[in-house]
Design a protein around this motif. Sequence first.
Motif, mmCIF file in Angstrom:
data_model
loop_
_atom_site.group_PDB
_atom_site.id
_atom_site.type_symbol
_atom_site.label_atom_id
_atom_site.label_comp_id
_atom_site.label_asym_id
_atom_site.label_seq_id
_atom_site.Cartn_x
_atom_site.Cartn_y
_atom_site.Cartn_z
ATOM 1 N N SER A 160 0.830 -1.207 0.000
ATOM 2 C CA SER A 160 0.000 0.000 0.000
ATOM 3 C C SER A 160 0.862 1.253 0.000
ATOM 4 C CB SER A 160 -0.913 0.003 1.229
ATOM 5 O OG SER A 160 -1.813 -1.091 1.186
ATOM 6 N N LEU A 161 1.947 1.222 0.753
ATOM 7 C CA LEU A 161 2.863 2.362 0.796
ATOM 8 C C LEU A 161 3.478 2.607 -0.575
ATOM 9 C CD1 LEU A 161 4.550 4.472 2.362
ATOM 10 C CD2 LEU A 161 6.206 2.635 2.809
ATOM 11 N N GLN A 163 2.304 1.812 -3.493
ATOM 12 C CA GLN A 163 1.289 2.345 -4.404
ATOM 13 C C GLN A 163 1.068 3.831 -4.148
ATOM 14 O OE1 GLN A 163 -2.089 -0.200 -3.793
ATOM 15 N NE2 GLN A 163 -1.052 -2.008 -4.584
ATOM 16 N N LYS A 164 1.069 4.217 -2.883
ATOM 17 C CA LYS A 164 0.890 5.627 -2.525
ATOM 18 C C LYS A 164 2.029 6.477 -3.069
ATOM 19 C CE LYS A 164 0.584 8.657 1.517
ATOM 20 N NZ LYS A 164 0.601 8.708 3.012
ATOM 21 N N LEU A 165 3.239 5.929 -3.018
ATOM 22 C CA LEU A 165 4.420 6.659 -3.483
ATOM 23 C C LEU A 165 4.678 6.451 -4.975
ATOM 24 C CD1 LEU A 165 6.903 5.980 -0.524
ATOM 25 C CD2 LEU A 165 5.385 7.939 -0.884
ATOM 26 N N LYS A 166 3.803 5.698 -5.629
ATOM 27 C CA LYS A 166 3.909 5.410 -7.060
ATOM 28 C C LYS A 166 5.183 4.650 -7.409
ATOM 29 C CE LYS A 166 1.061 9.377 -8.354
ATOM 30 N NZ LYS A 166 0.946 10.608 -9.174
#
Length: 208
Positions: A160-161, A163-166
């Motif tokens: 999830s992290l 994905q958040k940071l791309k």
Amino acid sequence: MRHIAKSGYFGLYEVMFDDQMLYVDPKVEYIFVGSIYDAKNKVNLTERKTRELNRIAWSDLPLELAIKKVKGNGARKLAVFSDADCPFCARLEQTLKDVNDVTIYTFLYPIDQLHPDAARKSRLIWCAPDKVKAWDEFFVNGALPDNAGDCANPVAATASLGQKLKVTATPTLVFADGSIVPGALPAQSLETELARADAEARKMAAAK
């Protein structure tokens, strides 16, 4: 549109759409897609500006989700999103053997589409009594810890992290100033980035 400002060259404006930098004239009659280089200093100005705009706050990284390894005095900081079965991650691990005075935070970031067994290996490594030793031994000889891999682990949270940071590829490196660089940098480039980021982080801290 994430960013628009006048650039320092050719009277162009720089415009950031998602992760892509474009350049336009003041009347937006012409659009330039590509990188602008400083030929004298051999610097990709577009890449440097994009990295600056994509920078994150190091303090926002949940370091408790990472494997922490201190080398030498550990003064410099580096976070790595790494996939256990990624060949470029293995290359980076070889490079990191010769890097000293750094604290490395490794986020286990298996990319299931490419390496379907990497998540299992990540869990086994995380559940080992000595995570640093287990990670290192895996990249030296492929050995995995003898456990069920069923302890509480951060693999889902790290996904999830990322994905958040791309984060879309491994390895992806995050330096002390929050700049994000994808790829297994060669030794000299890595040392250069560590020094640059450390200096920039100090400057940012002093400005607060």
